[in-house]
Write a protein that holds these residues in place. Structure first.
Motif, PDB file in Angstrom:
ATOM      1  N   PHE A  11       0.828  -1.198   0.000  1.00  0.00           N
ATOM      2  CA  PHE A  11       0.000   0.000   0.000  1.00  0.00           C
ATOM      3  C   PHE A  11       0.872   1.262   0.000  1.00  0.00           C
ATOM      4  CE2 PHE A  11      -2.435   3.234   2.388  1.00  0.00           C
ATOM      5  CZ  PHE A  11      -3.477   3.389   1.503  1.00  0.00           C
ATOM      6  N   LEU A  12       1.912   1.279   0.832  1.00  0.00           N
ATOM      7  CA  LEU A  12       2.807   2.441   0.875  1.00  0.00           C
ATOM      8  C   LEU A  12       3.616   2.574  -0.409  1.00  0.00           C
ATOM      9  CD1 LEU A  12       4.074   2.288   4.547  1.00  0.00           C
ATOM     10  CD2 LEU A  12       2.369   3.827   3.558  1.00  0.00           C
ATOM     11  N   PHE A  13       3.970   1.451  -1.003  1.00  0.00           N
ATOM     12  CA  PHE A  13       4.712   1.466  -2.259  1.00  0.00           C
ATOM     13  C   PHE A  13       3.934   2.175  -3.360  1.00  0.00           C
ATOM     14  CE2 PHE A  13       5.729  -0.689  -6.325  1.00  0.00           C
ATOM     15  CZ  PHE A  13       7.057  -0.299  -6.434  1.00  0.00           C
ATOM     16  N   MET A  14       2.610   2.054  -3.319  1.00  0.00           N
ATOM     17  CA  MET A  14       1.768   2.720  -4.310  1.00  0.00           C
ATOM     18  C   MET A  14       1.943   4.238  -4.216  1.00  0.00           C
ATOM     19  SD  MET A  14      -2.312   2.134  -4.891  1.00  0.00           S
ATOM     20  CE  MET A  14      -2.602   2.069  -3.147  1.00  0.00           C
ATOM     21  N   PHE A  15       2.005   4.775  -3.007  1.00  0.00           N
ATOM     22  CA  PHE A  15       2.199   6.208  -2.836  1.00  0.00           C
ATOM     23  C   PHE A  15       3.615   6.637  -3.209  1.00  0.00           C
ATOM     24  CE2 PHE A  15      -1.500   5.531  -0.108  1.00  0.00           C
ATOM     25  CZ  PHE A  15      -2.315   6.557  -0.567  1.00  0.00           C
ATOM     26  N   PHE A  16       4.596   5.789  -2.916  1.00  0.00           N
ATOM     27  CA  PHE A  16       5.973   6.104  -3.310  1.00  0.00           C
ATOM     28  C   PHE A  16       6.124   6.126  -4.830  1.00  0.00           C
ATOM     29  CE2 PHE A  16       7.208   4.444   1.012  1.00  0.00           C
ATOM     30  CZ  PHE A  16       7.570   5.685   1.500  1.00  0.00           C
ATOM     31  N   MET A  17       5.449   5.211  -5.511  1.00  0.00           N
ATOM     32  CA  MET A  17       5.491   5.209  -6.973  1.00  0.00           C
ATOM     33  C   MET A  17       4.837   6.462  -7.536  1.00  0.00           C
ATOM     34  SD  MET A  17       7.150   2.753  -8.322  1.00  0.00           S
ATOM     35  CE  MET A  17       6.597   2.921  -9.987  1.00  0.00           C
ATOM     36  N   ALA A  18       3.729   6.880  -6.948  1.00  0.00           N
ATOM     37  CA  ALA A  18       3.069   8.111  -7.392  1.00  0.00           C
ATOM     38  C   ALA A  18       4.007   9.302  -7.180  1.00  0.00           C
ATOM     39  CB  ALA A  18       1.757   8.317  -6.641  1.00  0.00           C
ATOM     40  N   ARG A  23       7.769  13.335  -9.367  1.00  0.00           N
ATOM     41  CA  ARG A  23       9.143  13.850  -9.404  1.00  0.00           C
ATOM     42  C   ARG A  23       9.701  13.823 -10.825  1.00  0.00           C
ATOM     43  NH1 ARG A  23      13.677  10.977  -9.339  1.00  0.00           N
ATOM     44  NH2 ARG A  23      15.596  12.087  -8.898  1.00  0.00           N
ATOM     45  N   LEU A  24       9.478  12.723 -11.541  1.00  0.00           N
ATOM     46  CA  LEU A  24       9.944  12.642 -12.923  1.00  0.00           C
ATOM     47  C   LEU A  24       9.273  13.681 -13.803  1.00  0.00           C
ATOM     48  CD1 LEU A  24      10.228   8.828 -13.733  1.00  0.00           C
ATOM     49  CD2 LEU A  24      12.062  10.507 -13.642  1.00  0.00           C
ATOM     50  N   ALA A  25       7.968  13.865 -13.608  1.00  0.00           N
ATOM     51  CA  ALA A  25       7.244  14.867 -14.400  1.00  0.00           C
ATOM     52  C   ALA A  25       7.788  16.261 -14.116  1.00  0.00           C
ATOM     53  CB  ALA A  25       5.754  14.811 -14.090  1.00  0.00           C
ATOM     54  N   PHE A  26       8.105  16.560 -12.872  1.00  0.00           N
ATOM     55  CA  PHE A  26       8.657  17.864 -12.515  1.00  0.00           C
ATOM     56  C   PHE A  26      10.049  18.056 -13.114  1.00  0.00           C
ATOM     57  CE2 PHE A  26      11.333  20.366  -9.638  1.00  0.00           C
ATOM     58  CZ  PHE A  26      10.685  21.594  -9.735  1.00  0.00           C
ATOM     59  N   LEU A  27      10.903  17.045 -12.983  1.00  0.00           N
ATOM     60  CA  LEU A  27      12.276  17.179 -13.482  1.00  0.00           C
ATOM     61  C   LEU A  27      12.315  17.345 -14.994  1.00  0.00           C
ATOM     62  CD1 LEU A  27      14.195  14.574 -11.303  1.00  0.00           C
ATOM     63  CD2 LEU A  27      14.293  17.053 -11.139  1.00  0.00           C
ATOM     64  N   VAL A  28      11.488  16.607 -15.689  1.00  0.00           N
ATOM     65  CA  VAL A  28      11.490  16.687 -17.148  1.00  0.00           C
ATOM     66  C   VAL A  28      10.713  17.905 -17.632  1.00  0.00           C
ATOM     67  CG1 VAL A  28      10.759  15.523 -19.262  1.00  0.00           C
ATOM     68  CG2 VAL A  28      11.827  14.211 -17.439  1.00  0.00           C
ATOM     69  N   GLY A  32      13.491  20.649 -17.409  1.00  0.00           N
ATOM     70  CA  GLY A  32      13.974  20.322 -18.742  1.00  0.00           C
ATOM     71  C   GLY A  32      15.054  19.261 -18.774  1.00  0.00           C
ATOM     72  N   GLU A  33      15.109  18.402 -17.778  1.00  0.00           N
ATOM     73  CA  GLU A  33      16.117  17.345 -17.736  1.00  0.00           C
ATOM     74  C   GLU A  33      15.638  16.144 -18.552  1.00  0.00           C
ATOM     75  OE1 GLU A  33      17.313  16.399 -13.756  1.00  0.00           O
ATOM     76  OE2 GLU A  33      17.386  18.514 -13.172  1.00  0.00           O
ATOM     77  N   VAL A  34      15.778  16.263 -19.869  1.00  0.00           N
ATOM     78  CA  VAL A  34      15.287  15.199 -20.744  1.00  0.00           C
ATOM     79  C   VAL A  34      16.143  13.942 -20.663  1.00  0.00           C
ATOM     80  CG1 VAL A  34      14.089  16.713 -22.342  1.00  0.00           C
ATOM     81  CG2 VAL A  34      16.494  16.187 -22.723  1.00  0.00           C
ATOM     82  N   THR A  53       6.670  16.267 -23.714  1.00  0.00           N
ATOM     83  CA  THR A  53       5.302  16.531 -23.272  1.00  0.00           C
ATOM     84  C   THR A  53       4.527  15.236 -23.032  1.00  0.00           C
ATOM     85  OG1 THR A  53       4.592  16.773 -25.562  1.00  0.00           O
ATOM     86  CG2 THR A  53       5.172  18.773 -24.378  1.00  0.00           C
ATOM     87  N   ARG A  54       4.744  14.254 -23.882  1.00  0.00           N
ATOM     88  CA  ARG A  54       4.052  12.975 -23.698  1.00  0.00           C
ATOM     89  C   ARG A  54       4.521  12.259 -22.440  1.00  0.00           C
ATOM     90  NH1 ARG A  54       4.979  11.965 -29.794  1.00  0.00           N
ATOM     91  NH2 ARG A  54       3.081  12.851 -30.653  1.00  0.00           N
ATOM     92  N   PHE A  55       5.823  12.341 -22.163  1.00  0.00           N
ATOM     93  CA  PHE A  55       6.388  11.703 -20.981  1.00  0.00           C
ATOM     94  C   PHE A  55       5.857  12.356 -19.712  1.00  0.00           C
ATOM     95  CE2 PHE A  55       9.778  11.149 -17.825  1.00  0.00           C
ATOM     96  CZ  PHE A  55       9.906   9.779 -17.839  1.00  0.00           C
ATOM     97  N   VAL A  56       5.801  13.678 -19.708  1.00  0.00           N
ATOM     98  CA  VAL A  56       5.280  14.395 -18.545  1.00  0.00           C
ATOM     99  C   VAL A  56       3.800  14.060 -18.338  1.00  0.00           C
ATOM    100  CG1 VAL A  56       4.755  16.694 -17.643  1.00  0.00           C
ATOM    101  CG2 VAL A  56       6.980  16.239 -18.653  1.00  0.00           C
ATOM    102  N   ALA A  57       3.032  14.047 -19.411  1.00  0.00           N
ATOM    103  CA  ALA A  57       1.603  13.729 -19.306  1.00  0.00           C
ATOM    104  C   ALA A  57       1.395  12.308 -18.797  1.00  0.00           C
ATOM    105  CB  ALA A  57       0.933  13.914 -20.660  1.00  0.00           C
ATOM    106  N   LEU A  58       2.178  11.364 -19.296  1.00  0.00           N
ATOM    107  CA  LEU A  58       2.070   9.983 -18.848  1.00  0.00           C
ATOM    108  C   LEU A  58       2.364   9.862 -17.358  1.00  0.00           C
ATOM    109  CD1 LEU A  58       1.756   6.938 -19.483  1.00  0.00           C
ATOM    110  CD2 LEU A  58       4.210   6.930 -19.981  1.00  0.00           C
TER     111      LEU A  58
END
Length: 111
Positions: A11-18, A23-28, A32-34, A53-58
């Motif tokens: 259950f906690l792992f689900m929140f860590f994955m989110a 974090r990935l969406a923010f960095l990219v 702009g850290e592609v 843009t597709r990666f951030v949206a995903l």
């Protein structure tokens, strides 16, 4: 007792994955850290800026789905089979969509 510990960890792992997806969406997206855009095996992707843009949206969509799933467990007392299935479906969707995006990018590069 051991199974209860396993379920809480899952259950906690689900929140860590989110959190990782956010974090990935923010960095990219924001910084702009592609170079953070990698395939599911962890290999760097050529011309990753095309997928930005597709990666951030995903990542945002998957993070929202995982968070909603976690809060639904707390609010509606979803059964174990239901929320683990939803979590697995979201993660499968993430890796499949990532693979398809990178496959399409390689197809466009070839021809």
């Amino acid at each position: 007792m051991l199974s209860l510990i396993f379920y809480w960890a899952l259950f906690l792992f689900m929140f860590f994955m989110a959190g990782h997806f956010i974090r990935l969406a923010f960095l990219v997206g924001k910084r702009g850290e592609v170079d953070k855009i990698r395939d599911w095996r962890g290999r760097a992707v050529d011309h990753a800026a095309f997928l930005k843009t597709r990666f951030v949206a995903l990542n945002i969509v998957c993070a929202i789905l995982l968070l909603l799933n976690g809060f639904a467990v707390l609010l509606f007392a979803l059964q174990l089979e239901a929320w683990t299935s939803i979590c697995a479906l979201v993660l499968w969707m993430y890796f499949t969509a990532l693979q398809l995006m990178i496959w399409r990018l390689r197809q466009l590069q070839r021809g």
